[in-house]
Design a protein around this motif. Structure first.
Motif, short mmCIF file in Angstrom:
data_model
loop_
_atom_site.label_atom_id
_atom_site.label_comp_id
_atom_site.label_asym_id
_atom_site.label_seq_id
_atom_site.Cartn_x
_atom_site.Cartn_y
_atom_site.Cartn_z
N SER A 1 -4.18 3.16 -11.40
CA SER A 1 -4.87 3.35 -10.13
C SER A 1 -3.91 3.25 -8.96
O SER A 1 -2.81 2.71 -9.07
CB SER A 1 -5.97 2.30 -9.96
OG SER A 1 -5.42 1.00 -9.92
N MET A 2 -4.35 3.81 -7.83
CA MET A 2 -3.55 3.75 -6.61
C MET A 2 -4.44 4.04 -5.41
O MET A 2 -5.26 4.96 -5.44
CB MET A 2 -2.42 4.78 -6.66
CG MET A 2 -1.52 4.77 -5.43
SD MET A 2 -0.09 5.88 -5.61
CE MET A 2 -0.91 7.46 -5.80
N TYR A 3 -4.27 3.23 -4.36
CA TYR A 3 -4.97 3.51 -3.10
C TYR A 3 -4.26 4.67 -2.41
O TYR A 3 -3.05 4.63 -2.17
CB TYR A 3 -4.96 2.28 -2.19
CG TYR A 3 -6.09 1.33 -2.45
CD1 TYR A 3 -7.30 1.45 -1.76
CD2 TYR A 3 -5.98 0.32 -3.41
CE1 TYR A 3 -8.35 0.58 -2.01
CE2 TYR A 3 -7.03 -0.55 -3.66
CZ TYR A 3 -8.21 -0.41 -2.95
OH TYR A 3 -9.26 -1.26 -3.21
N ILE A 4 -5.03 5.71 -2.09
CA ILE A 4 -4.47 6.84 -1.35
C ILE A 4 -5.07 6.91 0.06
O ILE A 4 -4.87 7.88 0.79
CB ILE A 4 -4.70 8.17 -2.10
CG1 ILE A 4 -6.18 8.38 -2.41
CG2 ILE A 4 -3.89 8.20 -3.38
CD1 ILE A 4 -6.47 9.69 -3.13
N GLY A 5 -5.77 5.87 0.42
CA GLY A 5 -6.36 5.73 1.75
C GLY A 5 -7.12 4.43 1.81
O GLY A 5 -7.36 3.80 0.77
N PRO A 6 -7.52 3.98 3.00
CA PRO A 6 -8.22 2.69 3.12
C PRO A 6 -9.49 2.60 2.28
O PRO A 6 -9.84 1.52 1.81
CB PRO A 6 -8.55 2.61 4.62
CG PRO A 6 -7.53 3.47 5.28
CD PRO A 6 -7.28 4.59 4.32
N LEU B 1 0.82 -1.21 0.00
CA LEU B 1 0.00 0.00 0.00
C LEU B 1 0.86 1.26 0.00
O LEU B 1 0.49 2.27 -0.62
CB LEU B 1 -0.93 -0.02 1.21
CG LEU B 1 -2.00 -1.11 1.16
CD1 LEU B 1 -2.64 -1.31 2.53
CD2 LEU B 1 -3.07 -0.77 0.12
N LEU B 2 2.00 1.21 0.66
CA LEU B 2 2.86 2.39 0.71
C LEU B 2 3.51 2.69 -0.64
O LEU B 2 3.72 3.86 -0.99
CB LEU B 2 3.95 2.20 1.78
CG LEU B 2 3.58 2.59 3.20
CD1 LEU B 2 4.71 2.19 4.16
CD2 LEU B 2 3.31 4.08 3.31
N ILE B 3 3.86 1.66 -1.38
CA ILE B 3 4.56 1.90 -2.65
C ILE B 3 3.59 2.07 -3.82
O ILE B 3 4.01 2.15 -4.97
CB ILE B 3 5.55 0.76 -2.96
CG1 ILE B 3 4.83 -0.57 -3.17
CG2 ILE B 3 6.59 0.64 -1.87
CD1 ILE B 3 5.76 -1.71 -3.57
#
Length: 308
Positions: free
Chosen positions: A246-251, A214-216
């Motif tokens: 796409s990218m998760y920027i929060g839960p 998730l951090l990377i």
């Protein structure tokens, strides 16, 4: 996110209630396994506080320096928690166990050990039940292991993993104390401590792997990207669809960028309507996609591989 706090508060309450008791009883009885369990509960208490810090910091509004907000702050603190579990929980327990194996001491009356372990199992069981209830509510009927693999909320799955390890650790400690006393083999108490250390290290490795992805910049799953591509292709003016970045920027917040190639004779107004329709459909089907950008591309993209 309020549900996540409930799980964390439940875990902190359980760990505070039993950590001090474990240390006192470990000092009275001389049990290495009980000392490891006390360390375990103390680390879990501190970890719960760090997760609350991460939750609070992740809710800060967007700034010029952080235009997408601070959602990833939670992933950073969950990584710190995992490292602490590995180093303090697993490492210290393993070291204590080795020391006890090398220099075994006869255990004094183990009765209080059993009483504390039973009470700890009760508290940890309640905390586990709370965390499991919140986790199942978030998984929306998805199979447990699949939901665990796909979860992007470290506050819930971290507490769930910690409580699971705690319950297993209590069982190991009880067995170590029992056989150490009944067989008059003090070294077995140290063996139990080593097993608890290895258990905590294994849980920590799992949590570290989750936080790392998730951090990377972990993105949506391939099937989600394919669904977005299909929705875009349903628009009459769309010729083909390229990258779905796409990218998760929060839960519960995802950023998505979709490359769309319109037909050559598509009026600007129709293209704008198609883009608006794509964005509306995607948000309706995938609520966690809070930010979606549809980019018109002039280059053919039929053979472009999907990037989940």
């Amino acid at each position: 996110m309020a549900e996540s706090k409930v799980a964390i508060y439940g875990a902190i309450g359980a760990n505070v209630a039993i950590a001090a008791t474990k240390f006192v009883v470990a000092g009275v009885t001389g049990s290495s396994a009980m000392l490891s369990e006390g360390i375990h509960s103390a680390v879990d208490t501190f970890n719960g506080i760090l997760l609350l810090v991460g939750l609070r910091l992740s809710k800060r509004p967007a700034t010029v320096e952080h235009p997408f907000g601070h959602g990833k702050e939670l992933y950073f603190w969950s990584l710190i928690v995992a490292v602490l579990i590995f180093g303090l929980g697993g490492g210290v327990s393993f070291y204590e166990g080795i020391q006890h194996i090398r220099h075994p001491e006869p255990m004094r009356d183990p009765t209080w050990n059993y009483i504390v372990l039973a009470a700890a199992a009760l508290f940890e069981g309640v905390s586990f039940a709370i965390a499991l209830r919140e986790f199942r509510a978030q998984s929306r009927g998805m199979p447990f292991w699949q939901a665990l693999d796909r979860s992007k909320d470290p506050t819930t799955y971290t507490v769930l993993a910690e409580d699971s390890a705690a319950l297993v650790g209590l069982a190991v400690a009880a067995l170590g104390i029992y056989f150490s006393h009944s067989l008059d083999m003090p070294a077995l108490d140290g063996v139990a401590s080593v097993v608890i250390g290895v258990l905590l290290a294994g849980v920590a490795v799992f949590l570290i792997s989750q936080a790392r992805g998730l951090l990377i910049g972990e993105g949506i799953r391939p099937e989600t990207a394919r669904a977005i591509r299909s929705m875009a292709m349903e628009q009459p003016s769309v010729e083909n669809v390229g990258h779905v970045l796409s990218m998760y920027i929060g839960p519960d917040e995802v950023l998505v960028i979709v490359d769309v190639n319109f037909k050559d004779d598509t009026p600007t107004g129709d293209a704008a309507d198609a883009i608006a329709a794509i964005e509306k459909q995607v948000r309706a089907r995938f609520p966690m996609i809070k930010r979606i950008f549809v980019e018109a591309s002039d280059a053919p993209a039929a053979d472009t591989p999907a990037v989940p």
